[in-house]
Design a protein around this motif. Sequence first.
Motif, PDB file in Angstrom:
ATOM      1  N   ASP A 163       0.840  -1.201   0.000  1.00  0.00           N
ATOM      2  CA  ASP A 163       0.000   0.000   0.000  1.00  0.00           C
ATOM      3  C   ASP A 163       0.875   1.251   0.000  1.00  0.00           C
ATOM      4  O   ASP A 163       1.890   1.314   0.704  1.00  0.00           O
ATOM      5  N   HIS A 164       0.459   2.238  -0.756  1.00  0.00           N
ATOM      6  CA  HIS A 164       1.141   3.539  -0.833  1.00  0.00           C
ATOM      7  C   HIS A 164       2.603   3.413  -1.266  1.00  0.00           C
ATOM      8  O   HIS A 164       3.454   4.198  -0.856  1.00  0.00           O
ATOM      9  N   GLU A 165       2.897   2.426  -2.061  1.00  0.00           N
ATOM     10  CA  GLU A 165       4.249   2.243  -2.602  1.00  0.00           C
ATOM     11  C   GLU A 165       4.150   2.338  -4.114  1.00  0.00           C
ATOM     12  O   GLU A 165       3.442   1.562  -4.744  1.00  0.00           O
ATOM     13  N   TYR A 166       4.848   3.312  -4.694  1.00  0.00           N
ATOM     14  CA  TYR A 166       4.683   3.591  -6.121  1.00  0.00           C
ATOM     15  C   TYR A 166       5.946   3.407  -6.943  1.00  0.00           C
ATOM     16  O   TYR A 166       5.952   3.699  -8.132  1.00  0.00           O
ATOM     17  N   ARG A 167       7.006   2.916  -6.328  1.00  0.00           N
ATOM     18  CA  ARG A 167       8.246   2.729  -7.087  1.00  0.00           C
ATOM     19  C   ARG A 167       8.095   1.590  -8.100  1.00  0.00           C
ATOM     20  O   ARG A 167       7.286   0.696  -7.928  1.00  0.00           O
ATOM     21  N   VAL A 168       8.918   1.655  -9.116  1.00  0.00           N
ATOM     22  CA  VAL A 168       8.966   0.594 -10.118  1.00  0.00           C
ATOM     23  C   VAL A 168      10.439   0.301 -10.392  1.00  0.00           C
ATOM     24  O   VAL A 168      11.277   1.207 -10.328  1.00  0.00           O
ATOM     25  N   ALA A 217       1.175   4.021 -11.612  1.00  0.00           N
ATOM     26  CA  ALA A 217       1.005   4.959 -10.493  1.00  0.00           C
ATOM     27  C   ALA A 217       1.942   6.163 -10.595  1.00  0.00           C
ATOM     28  O   ALA A 217       1.693   7.196  -9.978  1.00  0.00           O
ATOM     29  N   ILE A 218       3.011   6.044 -11.376  1.00  0.00           N
ATOM     30  CA  ILE A 218       3.944   7.166 -11.519  1.00  0.00           C
ATOM     31  C   ILE A 218       4.001   7.692 -12.957  1.00  0.00           C
ATOM     32  O   ILE A 218       4.916   8.409 -13.337  1.00  0.00           O
ATOM     33  N   GLY A 219       3.003   7.307 -13.753  1.00  0.00           N
ATOM     34  CA  GLY A 219       2.873   7.883 -15.087  1.00  0.00           C
ATOM     35  C   GLY A 219       3.503   7.108 -16.226  1.00  0.00           C
ATOM     36  O   GLY A 219       3.546   7.599 -17.358  1.00  0.00           O
ATOM     37  N   PHE A 220       3.989   5.902 -15.993  1.00  0.00           N
ATOM     38  CA  PHE A 220       4.550   5.089 -17.068  1.00  0.00           C
ATOM     39  C   PHE A 220       3.503   4.072 -17.509  1.00  0.00           C
ATOM     40  O   PHE A 220       3.124   3.180 -16.748  1.00  0.00           O
ATOM     41  N   ASP A 232       1.777   1.000 -19.933  1.00  0.00           N
ATOM     42  CA  ASP A 232       2.235  -0.247 -20.547  1.00  0.00           C
ATOM     43  C   ASP A 232       2.723  -0.002 -21.970  1.00  0.00           C
ATOM     44  O   ASP A 232       3.698  -0.615 -22.418  1.00  0.00           O
ATOM     45  N   GLU A 233       2.079   0.912 -22.680  1.00  0.00           N
ATOM     46  CA  GLU A 233       2.470   1.229 -24.051  1.00  0.00           C
ATOM     47  C   GLU A 233       3.885   1.816 -24.100  1.00  0.00           C
ATOM     48  O   GLU A 233       4.643   1.545 -25.031  1.00  0.00           O
ATOM     49  N   MET A 234       4.244   2.596 -23.094  1.00  0.00           N
ATOM     50  CA  MET A 234       5.599   3.168 -23.050  1.00  0.00           C
ATOM     51  C   MET A 234       6.631   2.056 -22.896  1.00  0.00           C
ATOM     52  O   MET A 234       7.690   2.089 -23.528  1.00  0.00           O
ATOM     53  N   TYR A 235       6.307   1.080 -22.060  1.00  0.00           N
ATOM     54  CA  TYR A 235       7.233  -0.047 -21.876  1.00  0.00           C
ATOM     55  C   TYR A 235       7.314  -0.901 -23.144  1.00  0.00           C
ATOM     56  O   TYR A 235       8.392  -1.352 -23.525  1.00  0.00           O
ATOM     57  N   GLU A 236       6.168  -1.113 -23.796  1.00  0.00           N
ATOM     58  CA  GLU A 236       6.180  -1.885 -25.050  1.00  0.00           C
ATOM     59  C   GLU A 236       6.997  -1.175 -26.113  1.00  0.00           C
ATOM     60  O   GLU A 236       7.770  -1.812 -26.834  1.00  0.00           O
ATOM     61  N   LYS A 237       6.827   0.132 -26.213  1.00  0.00           N
ATOM     62  CA  LYS A 237       7.582   0.910 -27.198  1.00  0.00           C
ATOM     63  C   LYS A 237       9.093   0.823 -26.925  1.00  0.00           C
ATOM     64  O   LYS A 237       9.907   0.843 -27.838  1.00  0.00           O
ATOM     65  N   ALA A 238       9.446   0.676 -25.649  1.00  0.00           N
ATOM     66  CA  ALA A 238      10.866   0.555 -25.270  1.00  0.00           C
ATOM     67  C   ALA A 238      11.420  -0.833 -25.537  1.00  0.00           C
ATOM     68  O   ALA A 238      12.615  -1.056 -25.443  1.00  0.00           O
ATOM     69  N   GLY A 239      10.509  -1.783 -25.836  1.00  0.00           N
ATOM     70  CA  GLY A 239      10.977  -3.124 -26.188  1.00  0.00           C
ATOM     71  C   GLY A 239      10.627  -4.214 -25.199  1.00  0.00           C
ATOM     72  O   GLY A 239      11.017  -5.375 -25.379  1.00  0.00           O
ATOM     73  N   ALA A 240       9.875  -3.875 -24.153  1.00  0.00           N
ATOM     74  CA  ALA A 240       9.484  -4.882 -23.156  1.00  0.00           C
ATOM     75  C   ALA A 240       8.252  -5.634 -23.612  1.00  0.00           C
ATOM     76  O   ALA A 240       7.458  -5.155 -24.425  1.00  0.00           O
TER      77      ALA A 240
END
Length: 90
Positions: free
Chosen positions: A42-47, A73-76, A78-86
């Motif tokens: 709870d209330h943990e937003y790190r990635v 939770a911090i503005g990233f 799934d599409e951003m990660y896919e675009k990066a290659g994940a």
Amino acid sequence: MSTPVDLSVTKKLVQSSYCRQNERESKPQTRMIIGVPKEIKDHEYRVGATPETVKALVNAGHKVFVQAKAGSAIGFTDEMYEKAGAKIVA
């Protein structure tokens, strides 16, 4: 008295080994498989990795899997990660 050694066979083996090594080095290989999980506290937003970090890892030959909504939770997205290659996983 020593016996003469035919070095032609050794030379061919070394050249053959060198050619195979160059072929292996020219093929992209996965170095590590890296997983980025979503935080569950709870209330943990790190990635564990940003999309920029994922891009660097993928460019270095690693395979990266990111859990769906890991960075939302911090503005990233799934599409951003896919675009990066994940690859996004459930």
